[in-house]
Each structure stands twice: as structure tokens, then as C-alpha cells.
Design an enzyme around this catalytic site. Structure first.
Site: not given
Ligand SMILES: [Zn+2]
Length: 155
Positions: A81, A84
Site C-alpha cells: 500500500c 501506507c
């Protein structure tokens, strides 16, 4: 400070003076105003937990949530991600700025699918604030450390 680890009983904190791994038991987190105790080896005071804690077992997670006197901020993330990855240094900055005020933990939703389901995580990064074992607030998406802290403190 790199990320910290945890087991079923507490957070493993390396002594800044001698490097010995000391366990800070979950019920004792933040219990002393200036430090969390003394190193078992060199007896120097240990600092507050000031870095994100990587959660790698459901047992460590549930014990931390149930026993920590400090609020717990959870970062749900995964290695694939992009947002992230961008969030990681901001989360670490927030953990350092709120040392002694809250504990910041990271949950990899690929590895800890049971926890992700328990929190009904839909998109990541996502954040939950736990107080006394209960979810007090949740939010999601990339945010600078200052915004995450403002969210935490207003909840
Ligand atoms: Zn030491």
C-alpha cells in the site's frame, strides 16, 4: 528510533544506555511520569515508549488493548500500500511526539487478518483509537503527524 516489538506480556524496549532488551509490561505503560522503570542490567532509567510497536501476534494485540492504561493508536497497513508507506514516517513522528501519552502500534493486515476483520478494516491506511479496551474513534487515509495527533486528542 526503529520500530519496537512486543510479546504476550509487554513491549520490548532496548535500553538506550547498554542495549539490553527490557520488557515493559502492558499494565505498567506510562505509569511513571518520567520513565517506565530501570534497565534490568545497567539500572539506568528507561524512556517512555516513543516508537511504533509492530504487532505480530493476536495474543500480544489483545493483551495490549486490554491491559494498557494509555490509549492505543492502531495503524492498519500493508507492504503493498503506497499511502501506507508514505504514512509510516508520519506515524513514527506522532509516536515520538506523544510518548507517555499514548502507545502507537502497527498491524499488518495481510499477516493479522483476524484483527483486521475484528475491526472491519475496509481500506488502508486506517486508524483506530482504543481507550480502556474500547474503540473510541477511527479514521482513515494518509495524514500528517500533526493531524493524526489532533484527531487522537480530540477523541
Ligand atoms: Zn541498560
Amino acid at each position: 528510533m526503529p520500530s519496537l516489538s512486543a510479546d504476550d506480556r509487554g513491549i520490548i524496549l532496548p535500553c538506550p544506555a547498554c542495549g539490553t532488551a527490557n520488557r515493559i509490561a502492558y499494565p505498567r505503560l506510562g505509569q511513571q511520569s518520567e520513565n517506565t522503570g530501570r534497565c534490568g542490567t545497567c539500572k539506568e532509567p528507561l524512556p517512555q515508549v516513543a516508537a511504533p510497536v509492530e504487532i505480530d501476534s493476536a495474543g500480544a494485540f489483545s493483551n495490549l488493548i486490554a491491559q494498557s492504561p494509555l490509549p492505543v493508536v492502531i495503524d492498519f497497513w500493508a507492504p503493498w500500500c503506497g499511502p501506507c508507506q508514505m504514512m509510516a514516517p508520519e506515524f513514527a513522528k506522532a509516536a515520538a511526539q506523544a510518548a507517555g501519552e499514548a502507545v502507537f502500534v502497527k498491524v499488518n493486515t495481510d499477516e493479522q487478518q483476524q484483527i483486521a476483520r475484528q475491526f472491519n478494516v475496509q481500506g488502508i491506511p486506517a486508524f483506530a483509537l482504543m481507550k480502556s479496551g474500547r474503540k473510541a474513534a477511527e479514521t482513515s487515509g494518509f495524514q500528517p503527524a500533526a493531524r493524526l495527533l489532533a484527531w487522537m486528542r480530540s477523541a
